[in-house]
Design a protein around this motif. Structure first.
Motif, short mmCIF file in Angstrom:
data_model
loop_
_atom_site.label_atom_id
_atom_site.label_comp_id
_atom_site.label_asym_id
_atom_site.label_seq_id
_atom_site.Cartn_x
_atom_site.Cartn_y
_atom_site.Cartn_z
N LYS A 1 113.74 -1.22 46.16
CA LYS A 1 113.59 0.20 46.53
C LYS A 1 113.71 1.10 45.30
N GLU A 2 114.63 0.77 44.42
CA GLU A 2 114.82 1.58 43.22
C GLU A 2 113.60 1.50 42.31
N ASP A 3 113.02 0.31 42.20
CA ASP A 3 111.84 0.13 41.37
C ASP A 3 110.67 0.95 41.89
N PHE A 4 110.43 0.91 43.19
CA PHE A 4 109.31 1.67 43.76
C PHE A 4 109.57 3.17 43.71
N ALA A 5 110.82 3.58 43.90
CA ALA A 5 111.14 5.02 43.84
C ALA A 5 110.85 5.58 42.45
N ALA A 6 111.07 4.77 41.41
CA ALA A 6 110.85 5.23 40.05
C ALA A 6 109.37 5.44 39.75
N ARG A 7 108.50 4.81 40.53
CA ARG A 7 107.06 4.93 40.29
C ARG A 7 106.43 6.14 40.96
N VAL A 8 107.13 6.76 41.89
CA VAL A 8 106.54 7.82 42.70
C VAL A 8 106.14 9.02 41.83
N GLN A 9 104.88 9.42 41.96
CA GLN A 9 104.37 10.58 41.23
C GLN A 9 104.37 11.81 42.13
N PRO A 10 104.57 13.00 41.57
CA PRO A 10 104.55 14.21 42.40
C PRO A 10 103.19 14.42 43.05
N LEU A 11 103.21 15.01 44.24
CA LEU A 11 101.96 15.30 44.94
C LEU A 11 101.26 16.48 44.28
N ARG A 12 99.99 16.58 44.52
CA ARG A 12 99.15 17.60 43.87
C ARG A 12 98.83 18.72 44.85
N ASP A 13 99.20 19.95 44.49
CA ASP A 13 98.86 21.11 45.31
C ASP A 13 97.38 21.41 45.11
N PRO A 14 96.55 21.27 46.13
CA PRO A 14 95.10 21.39 45.92
C PRO A 14 94.66 22.79 45.50
N TYR A 15 95.31 23.83 46.01
CA TYR A 15 94.88 25.18 45.66
C TYR A 15 95.22 25.52 44.22
N MET B 1 92.03 39.10 74.05
CA MET B 1 91.44 38.79 72.75
C MET B 1 92.39 37.95 71.92
N LEU B 2 91.86 36.88 71.31
CA LEU B 2 92.66 36.00 70.48
C LEU B 2 92.49 36.35 69.00
N TYR B 3 93.36 35.79 68.18
CA TYR B 3 93.18 35.86 66.73
C TYR B 3 91.91 35.07 66.38
N GLY B 4 91.08 35.66 65.52
CA GLY B 4 89.80 35.05 65.21
C GLY B 4 89.87 34.04 64.08
N THR B 5 88.93 33.10 64.10
CA THR B 5 88.81 32.11 63.05
C THR B 5 88.26 32.78 61.79
N PRO B 6 88.91 32.62 60.65
CA PRO B 6 88.46 33.34 59.44
C PRO B 6 87.24 32.69 58.79
N VAL B 7 86.58 33.46 57.94
CA VAL B 7 85.51 32.93 57.10
C VAL B 7 86.14 32.32 55.87
N LEU B 8 85.76 31.08 55.56
CA LEU B 8 86.35 30.37 54.43
C LEU B 8 85.64 30.71 53.13
N ASP B 9 86.38 30.59 52.03
CA ASP B 9 85.81 30.76 50.70
C ASP B 9 85.41 29.41 50.12
N GLY B 10 84.79 29.43 48.96
CA GLY B 10 84.36 28.20 48.32
C GLY B 10 85.51 27.26 48.02
N ILE B 11 86.66 27.82 47.63
CA ILE B 11 87.80 26.97 47.31
C ILE B 11 88.32 26.25 48.55
N ASP B 12 88.23 26.93 49.69
CA ASP B 12 88.65 26.30 50.95
C ASP B 12 87.74 25.13 51.29
N ASP B 13 86.45 25.30 51.03
CA ASP B 13 85.50 24.21 51.28
C ASP B 13 85.81 23.02 50.39
#
Length: 380
Positions: free
Chosen positions: A360-374, A1-13
């Motif tokens: 490189k310095e100019d482009f590095a200064a423009r980088v915005q933080p990534l967004r945690d979706p959850y 028996m393997l670990y089963g695939t879970p049921v997702l919630d609305g936020i996961d969708d």
């Protein structure tokens, strides 16, 4: 028996929908060929290889990994680590080929083959064959056993079940979820004496590749997993969901959510790099044209933009040049302040000069933080 695939919630969708939206965007961006595509793909594959190996404690720079991928000797990486890098490259190259194969099915032989590609240089560890006894994962700091794999006599049957599931199981589940569960089940079966984590991550990438999730270079989360803080979370979630021993009745939703978050964050990063690539390449074309430099030198400058250094052999191969042509181009770029040379003969490389460092310095200064979706969607 393997670990089963879970049921997702609305936020996961919702998270899955956002990942799919970014995937579609990447697909359209990649549909039209660009001069920088090959270098960007190589860079992404090198970062994936770096991430997967760093999780296991094998550390090498992206630049050295690119050298190994190109058939050059690395500048700083030891021979032993270079062999680990080469093994991962073989497996991911094969994954890339299988992802596009017109006929395909998963089987246990494929799983063993991937493991052999990754650690085949360790014949004393019987790569590609089921471990002959028990296996215990220990905390490297305390020596405490944190996971005990299933009895070795149960492993062949579990691998058969996993291969069958990969072909026929939960086919209505999202590909990202199936990839996550393939990864989790294989790493928890822990069928080999070594290379289980790297093989499981390669399998996840293959599952996605077979389902048409762009290309392995763009769908892999191994780069993201290789970051120190994320690596800690990776082991933490594997431990919490898998507990201390094989227990396939446990809830796997926390693991799937962790993987979906990784896919979302990595997709944001790759989308940003694709947009940046076009902007940087255009800028470099304008600047080199204004200075009367050959258009092909943009390739060398772009490599230095995305990396910390460039070696003549890589530029020569990328542009199909003779050694003399490549050397002359690089000397001209040095004279014009774009590059700065270091080292001699085989150890010679080129780092950003003043002009490239400013870009490189100019482009590095423009980088915005990534967004945690959850967190953004209300479930931190």
């Amino acid at each position: 028996m393997l670990y089963g695939t879970p049921v997702l919630d609305g936020i996961d969708d919702k998270v899955l929908a956002e990942i799919e939206e970014m995937r579609t965007d990447l697909k359209y961006r990649l549909a039209e060929p660009h001069r920088w595509d090959g270098q960007l793909r190589r860079q992404l594959q090198a970062r994936a290889i770096q991430g997967s190996n760093s999780i296991e404690g094998y550390r090498a720079s992206v630049e050295d990994i690119e050298s190994i991928m190109s058939g050059e000797e690395p500048l700083d990486t030891s021979d032993s680590v270079a062999k680990e890098i080469a093994g991962c490259q073989r497996a991911l190259t094969y994954v890339n080929v299988l992802a596009k194969a017109w006929t395909f099915r998963f089987d246990v032989g494929l799983l063993h083959g991937l493991n052999f590609m990754i650690i085949g240089h360790h014949l004393e560890k019987t790569p590609g064959t089921v471990r002959p006894g028990g296996i215990y994962i220990r905390n490297s700091a305390t020596g405490q056993v944190v996971y005990e794999g299933p009895d070795h006599q149960a492993v062949p049957e579990l691998l058969d079940e996993l291969a069958d599931w990969l072909d026929t199981g939960d086919l209505d589940a999202p590909s990202y979820v199936r990839g996550a569960m393939a990864h989790f089940n294989l790493v928890k079966i822990h069928p080999w004496r070594d290379g289980n984590g790297r093989t499981s991550r390669a399998l996840q990438t293959l599952v996605l590749g077979r389902d048409g999730i762009t290309t392995p270079e763009f769908c892999s989360i191994e780069e993201w997993l290789g970051e120190a803080e994320i690596t800690f979370d990776y082991y933490r979630v594997l431990g919490e969901v898998g507990r201390g021993r094989w227990s396939p009745h446990d809830d796997t939703l926390p693991w799937v959510r962790f993987v979906l978050r990784c896919h979302h964050m990595q997709a944001q990063r790759v989308r940003r790099r694709l947009a940046e690539a076009g902007e940087v390449w255009t800028l470099l074309e304008e600047r080199t044209d204004a200075e009367g430099l050959h258009p092909r030198t943009v390739s060398a400058l772009y490599q230095v933009f995305v990396s910390r250094r460039l070696r003549r052999g890589m530029y020569q191969a990328d542009e199909g040049l003779s050694q003399g042509q490549a050397a002359r181009d690089l000397r001209e770029l040095v004279a014009n302040g774009w590059l700065r040379p270091y080292g001699e003969t085989k150890g010679r490389f080129y780092a950003p000069g003043a002009k490239m460092a400013a870009i490189k310095e100019d482009f590095a200064a423009r980088v915005q933080p990534l967004r945690d979706p959850y967190r953004a969607l209300g479930d931190g």
